[in-house]
Motif scaffolding. Structure first.
Motif: not given
Length: 123
Positions: A13-14, A85, A87-88, A90-91, A121-123
């Motif tokens: 997760q984010a 930390s 972030k989406p 970064d996927t 990375v999910s939001s």
């Protein structure tokens, strides 16, 4: 020849963290520079971070400074990427790479690559 194998990717997760590992084998002494790159769908492969085997000198892309940390374990021939930390954005698929250059940040300066590991990375 240098062989590189990445591991440690996954779904997070984010705001979460992941640690990627890269196991290097073969003539690693001929490749003083190690780097992490990433490639998101439909985008170019981009530089993330780099480190030198001998001095431990590091460099980072602006987009990950303060959040990601690259490190190495010379005894184990391992390179790591600690990602905090997240972030989406970064996927991506993350790749480990080896270079003859000690200042390499461009994709074409690296001539050995691993198979990549997916980070989502999910939001």
């Amino acid at each position: 020849q240098v062989q590189l194998v990445e591991s440690g990717g996954g779904l997070v997760q984010a705001g979460g963290s992941l640690r990627l590992s890269c196991a290097a084998s073969g003539r690693t002494f001929r490749r003083p520079g190690m780097g992490w790159f990433r490639q998101a769908p439909g985008k170019e492969r981009e530089f993330v971070a780099r480190i030198l085997w001998n001095t431990g000198y590091t460099g980072y892309a602006d987009s990950v400074k303060g959040r990601f940390t690259i490190s190495r374990d010379n005894a184990k021939n391992m390179v790591y990427l600690q990602m905090n930390s997240l972030k989406p954005e970064d996927t991506a698929v993350y790749y480990c790479a080896a270079s003859q250059s000690v200042v390499a940040t461009m994709r074409n300066e690296y001539d050995y690559w691993g198979q990549g590991t997916q980070v989502t990375v999910s939001s």
